[in-house]
Motif scaffolding. Structure first.
Motif, short mmCIF file in Angstrom:
data_model
loop_
_atom_site.label_atom_id
_atom_site.label_comp_id
_atom_site.label_asym_id
_atom_site.label_seq_id
_atom_site.Cartn_x
_atom_site.Cartn_y
_atom_site.Cartn_z
N ILE A 1 1.06 -1.12 0.11
CA ILE A 1 0.09 -0.07 -0.07
C ILE A 1 0.93 1.41 0.01
CG2 ILE A 1 -1.54 1.27 1.70
CD1 ILE A 1 -3.14 -0.60 0.00
N GLU A 2 1.89 1.29 0.84
CA GLU A 2 2.86 2.36 0.96
C GLU A 2 3.37 2.66 -0.53
OE1 GLU A 2 2.75 4.82 3.30
OE2 GLU A 2 1.33 3.26 4.40
N LEU A 3 3.92 1.51 -1.07
CA LEU A 3 4.58 1.55 -2.25
C LEU A 3 3.51 2.20 -3.41
CD1 LEU A 3 6.90 0.99 -4.23
CD2 LEU A 3 6.22 -1.33 -4.50
N LEU A 4 2.49 1.74 -3.37
CA LEU A 4 1.27 2.35 -4.41
C LEU A 4 1.28 3.67 -4.11
CD1 LEU A 4 -0.72 -1.07 -4.68
CD2 LEU A 4 0.58 0.03 -6.40
N ASP B 1 -16.74 0.82 1.20
CA ASP B 1 -16.57 1.35 2.53
C ASP B 1 -17.48 2.42 2.59
OD1 ASP B 1 -15.93 1.85 5.23
OD2 ASP B 1 -14.58 3.45 4.37
N VAL B 2 -18.44 2.45 3.39
CA VAL B 2 -19.40 3.75 3.57
C VAL B 2 -19.55 4.23 4.86
CG1 VAL B 2 -20.63 3.09 1.44
CG2 VAL B 2 -21.58 2.28 3.81
N GLU B 3 -18.57 3.61 5.75
CA GLU B 3 -18.63 3.81 7.14
C GLU B 3 -17.87 4.83 7.68
OE1 GLU B 3 -21.09 2.56 9.07
OE2 GLU B 3 -21.86 1.26 7.50
N ARG B 4 -16.36 4.60 7.21
CA ARG B 4 -15.41 5.66 7.73
C ARG B 4 -15.27 6.78 7.01
NH1 ARG B 4 -14.65 0.37 7.72
NH2 ARG B 4 -14.03 -0.75 9.60
N GLU B 5 -14.43 7.74 7.35
CA GLU B 5 -14.34 9.08 6.70
C GLU B 5 -13.74 8.82 5.34
OE1 GLU B 5 -11.83 13.36 7.28
OE2 GLU B 5 -12.23 12.01 8.97
N ALA B 6 -14.04 9.63 4.16
CA ALA B 6 -13.32 9.38 2.98
C ALA B 6 -13.88 10.55 2.25
CB ALA B 6 -14.04 8.07 2.40
N ALA C 1 -4.46 9.46 2.90
CA ALA C 1 -3.93 9.99 1.69
C ALA C 1 -4.66 10.46 0.35
CB ALA C 1 -3.29 8.65 0.93
N GLY C 2 -5.99 10.44 0.98
CA GLY C 2 -7.14 11.29 0.08
C GLY C 2 -7.71 9.93 -0.68
N ALA C 3 -7.53 8.87 -0.48
CA ALA C 3 -7.83 7.45 -0.97
C ALA C 3 -9.20 6.89 -0.32
CB ALA C 3 -6.86 6.63 -1.29
N ARG D 1 -5.59 4.83 7.11
CA ARG D 1 -4.41 5.37 6.29
C ARG D 1 -4.89 5.60 4.77
NH1 ARG D 1 -1.43 7.54 4.22
NH2 ARG D 1 0.65 6.83 3.53
N LEU D 2 -5.96 5.19 4.14
CA LEU D 2 -6.21 5.57 2.76
C LEU D 2 -6.93 6.81 2.91
CD1 LEU D 2 -7.87 2.11 1.47
CD2 LEU D 2 -5.45 2.80 1.06
#
Length: 208
Positions: free
Chosen positions: A110-113, A149-154, A142-144, A138-139
């Motif tokens: 994930i960090e590499l991508l 997923d509809v539960e967590r901040e995004a 990074a703005g990802a 973590r996503l």
């Protein structure tokens, strides 16, 4: 709420005549599709990366405001640079990039991508193994986002409806789910041999 609704792909002769009119040339499929929907998943990029000229041709066949959600196989990070270079040929038709990983959790990958991809891209990680649960913060940093997923901040939501058939009650439930979200939403129905996916997508648009 803003929502874009479409299907996983468009180039399916078996959708004729149920979706595409009888006699429609396959070269006209994308333009016909893009007159009815404002987004589509571009899955062919997960298997073979088209040329920049092909991306430009696809963009030219769609109206302003249309967006392609492009698939990037995350297990081939060595292709990221050329992938980015080529998909940029879509110009303002470039929508989210769906990064797919089927392997168990690997935070280093994930960090590499995340470190290899332009942070200005809208990245949606399609993480199919349950060991990835909990990666969402973590996503988000990074703005990802994580697909479905509809539960967590995004910053946006990316929904894939993959278990047809759907009744009208099911589609109404999908509409309620989308309306409950404050962020921009991208929603896609899985391709079937029959033209059920565009029918579902069209009905969801009506319900929204």
């Amino acid at each position: 709420m803003s929502a874009r609704v479409g299907t996983s792909g468009w180039a399916y002769p078996s959708w004729k005549p149920g979706f595409y009119p009888a006699g429609t040339d396959s070269k006209e499929f994308l333009a016909f599709y893009a007159a009815r929907f404002d987004t589509v998943e571009l899955n062919t990029t997960g298997y073979r990366l088209p040329s920049e000229e092909q991306f430009r041709r696809w963009a030219e066949q769609t109206p302003p405001g249309f967006e392609f959600a492009v698939k990037l196989p995350g297990n081939r990070p060595q292709t990221v640079a050329v992938f980015e270079e080529r998909v940029r040929a879509l110009g303002d038709r470039l929508g989210p990039v769906r990064v797919t990983l089927v392997s168990p959790r690997d935070d280093g990958m994930i960090e590499l991508l995340l470190g290899s991809l332009d942070p200005g891209l809208r990245l949606a990680f399609d993480l199919q193994h349950p060991s990835w649960d909990g990666i969402e913060p973590r996503l988000a940093d990074a703005g990802a986002v994580r697909v479905n997923d509809v539960e967590r901040e995004a910053p946006f939501r990316y929904l894939r409806f993959r278990d047809p058939p759907y009744s009208d009650d099911d589609l109404r439930a999908h509409a309620e789910q989308v309306r409950a979200l404050d962020e921009p939403v991208y929603a896609y129905y899985r391709h079937e041999d029959d033209p059920s996916a565009p029918a579902y997508a069209g009905r969801l648009r009506e319900l929204l």
